[in-house]
Design a protein around this motif. Structure first.
Motif, short mmCIF file in Angstrom:
data_model
loop_
_atom_site.label_atom_id
_atom_site.label_comp_id
_atom_site.label_asym_id
_atom_site.label_seq_id
_atom_site.Cartn_x
_atom_site.Cartn_y
_atom_site.Cartn_z
N MET A 1 65.94 -24.77 -44.23
CA MET A 1 65.30 -24.17 -45.13
C MET A 1 64.46 -21.95 -44.21
N ILE A 2 64.69 -21.47 -44.54
CA ILE A 2 64.21 -20.34 -44.27
C ILE A 2 63.47 -19.30 -44.90
N LEU A 3 62.21 -19.40 -44.83
CA LEU A 3 60.78 -18.67 -44.85
C LEU A 3 60.84 -16.93 -44.59
N HIS A 4 61.15 -16.25 -45.68
CA HIS A 4 62.06 -15.32 -44.90
C HIS A 4 60.71 -14.36 -45.59
N GLY A 5 60.25 -12.83 -45.27
CA GLY A 5 59.07 -12.09 -46.52
C GLY A 5 59.28 -10.62 -45.38
N THR A 6 58.35 -9.96 -45.55
CA THR A 6 57.61 -8.46 -44.80
C THR A 6 55.94 -9.38 -45.24
N LEU A 7 55.60 -8.15 -43.95
CA LEU A 7 54.08 -8.52 -43.63
C LEU A 7 53.72 -6.72 -44.28
N TYR A 8 52.82 -6.65 -44.60
CA TYR A 8 52.17 -5.42 -45.47
C TYR A 8 51.02 -4.63 -44.86
N GLU A 9 50.80 -3.94 -44.92
CA GLU A 9 48.53 -3.38 -44.42
C GLU A 9 48.32 -2.10 -45.65
N ILE A 10 47.71 -3.33 -46.60
CA ILE A 10 47.15 -2.18 -48.01
C ILE A 10 46.38 -1.09 -47.30
N THR A 11 46.89 -0.12 -47.63
CA THR A 11 45.97 1.18 -47.13
C THR A 11 45.55 2.08 -48.38
N ASN A 12 45.64 1.99 -50.28
CA ASN A 12 45.77 1.87 -50.91
C ASN A 12 45.09 0.91 -51.79
N PHE A 13 43.59 0.71 -51.33
CA PHE A 13 42.81 -1.13 -52.17
C PHE A 13 43.21 -0.62 -53.39
N GLU A 14 42.30 0.58 -53.74
CA GLU A 14 41.86 0.99 -55.49
C GLU A 14 43.23 0.63 -56.05
N ASP A 105 57.87 -21.82 -51.70
CA ASP A 105 58.66 -20.69 -52.97
C ASP A 105 59.81 -20.57 -52.06
N GLN A 106 61.46 -20.39 -52.60
CA GLN A 106 62.28 -20.10 -51.90
C GLN A 106 62.30 -18.81 -51.55
N HIS A 107 61.93 -17.64 -52.69
CA HIS A 107 61.76 -15.73 -52.77
C HIS A 107 61.49 -15.81 -51.12
N ALA A 108 61.81 -14.52 -51.86
CA ALA A 108 61.04 -13.42 -50.10
C ALA A 108 59.75 -13.36 -50.52
N GLN A 109 58.83 -13.52 -50.04
CA GLN A 109 57.41 -13.58 -49.45
C GLN A 109 57.17 -11.80 -49.40
N GLU A 110 56.16 -11.12 -49.50
CA GLU A 110 55.48 -10.03 -49.66
C GLU A 110 53.79 -10.71 -49.32
N ILE A 111 53.62 -10.35 -47.79
CA ILE A 111 52.17 -10.61 -47.01
C ILE A 111 51.36 -9.05 -47.27
N TYR A 112 50.30 -9.82 -48.64
CA TYR A 112 49.51 -7.76 -47.83
C TYR A 112 47.93 -8.39 -47.50
N VAL A 113 47.62 -7.69 -46.62
CA VAL A 113 46.67 -7.50 -46.20
C VAL A 113 45.38 -6.51 -46.29
N ALA A 114 44.13 -6.36 -45.84
CA ALA A 114 43.23 -5.42 -46.37
C ALA A 114 42.59 -5.75 -45.08
N ARG A 115 41.84 -4.97 -44.80
CA ARG A 115 40.49 -5.01 -43.56
C ARG A 115 39.26 -4.11 -43.78
N THR A 116 38.41 -5.31 -44.14
CA THR A 116 37.24 -4.42 -43.92
C THR A 116 36.00 -4.72 -43.19
N ALA A 117 35.35 -3.99 -42.63
CA ALA A 117 34.23 -4.51 -41.95
C ALA A 117 32.62 -4.76 -42.33
N ILE A 118 32.19 -5.30 -41.81
CA ILE A 118 31.22 -4.85 -42.28
C ILE A 118 29.91 -4.63 -41.02
#
Length: 302
Positions: A1-14, A105-118
């Motif tokens: 079993m392989i968990l595969h996907g892509t890691l993204y940074e969100i550049t336009n949050f809206e 879920d065995q499909h390719a996973q897409e992970i999206y990350v947005a950052r903010t500073a308090i």
């Protein structure tokens, strides 16, 4: 079993929220970018480092792609972590909900990350702490005085009542467990409890252990309140980036994403109406990650 996907940074949050959260569609390519050299790892859902070995962390390639071999992972709850370091429990960007490998879920996973500073001035302030401690004093009948100061090494606390005195430090750090309800974990350091009278007499009249347990419970509640205030502030900061008339956007974000404190800060903030001096506050850098879970849809519906 392989968990595969892509890691993204969100550049336009809206734009991302409009497509991914409100319309349940894939985001436009111009509002995200792949994160190369990010680290992906599995962690045990119980927070333990003991047990059958988990696969070694893997690094994303230049296009943000990753693969984790799950063939030898036991069927016990795990959660996925992404971050900027190969080291365990350091610099986390994202934590998924716990799931058993067999339910992934065995499909390719897409992970999206947005950052903010308090912002420093929007964090948990010394005035906020004083207000919470005053509430605590009113709720505990035998508590005569309680004081606390935010320091670079935690919150130094002292309380006095019935001739006794307790002191210690409430130390907060980013929560890197699978408990998505919290962004902070806490510990109590340098705890001291001084009670009046000879030790044998004190033992007859009151349980030292019960007093300590009560104080530690109160400190846990204080930590949870600080966590909740910072969590609400973070959600507000993300929500304010989106122009929408939807009053439930904050709840939508909280229900579809996970919040992870990347790092905690204790900045000095100028006192209001004071020309000099300042007090420390608690602020930090927060990441909002999608999706909340990798559990297969048919598993979620059963």
């Amino acid at each position: 079993m392989i968990l595969h996907g892509t890691l993204y940074e969100i550049t336009n949050f809206e734009s991302f929220v409009q497509r991914y959260v409100l319309e349940s569609r894939r985001p436009q390519p111009d509002c995200v970018r792949p994160i190369k050299n990010g680290w992906i790892r599995l962690c045990r859902g119980n927070g333990s480092d003991a047990g059958s070995p988990l696969p070694s962390p893997v690094r994303t390639d230049d296009t943000g792609r990753f693969e984790l071999d799950l063939s030898q992972v036991p069927d016990a709850p795990v959660f996925l972590v992404t971050g900027g370091s190969e080291k365990l429990r350091e610099n986390y960007w994202y934590r998924s909900a716990c799931v058993r490998p067999g339910a992934l879920d065995q499909h390719a996973q897409e992970i999206y990350v947005a950052r903010t500073a308090i912002p420093d001035e929007s964090g948990f302030s010394q005035a906020d702490l004083a207000g919470l401690l005053e509430q605590t004093k009113k709720q505990v009948a035998d508590l005569e005085r309680i004081s606390g100061t935010i320091t670079p090494n935690g919150i130094a606390l002292t309380c006095i009542g019935k001739g006794g005195k307790a002191s210690g430090r409430l130390v907060l750090n980013p929560d890197q467990s699978g408990d998505l309800k919290t962004m902070l974990q806490h510990s109590v350091e340098d705890f001291r409890l001084e009670l009046p009278g000879p030790s044998w007499l004190v033992g007859l009249l009151v349980s030292r252990d019960s007093i300590e347990a009560s104080i530690r419970s109160g400190l846990r509640n204080l930590a949870l309140e600080i966590d909740e205030r910072l969590r609400l502030r973070a959600i507000e900061l993300f929500t304010n980036q989106v122009q929408t008339t939807d009053p439930d956007l904050g709840a939508r974000l909280a229900g579809t994403a996970t919040l992870t404190m990347e790092r905690l800060r204790h900045p000095v903030v100028a006192r209001q109406h004071s020309a000099s001096g300042g007090d420390r506050a608690i602020a930090g850098d927060v990441c909002l990650g999608f999706p909340q879970t990798f559990q297969a849809r048919e598993q979620q519906e059963t």
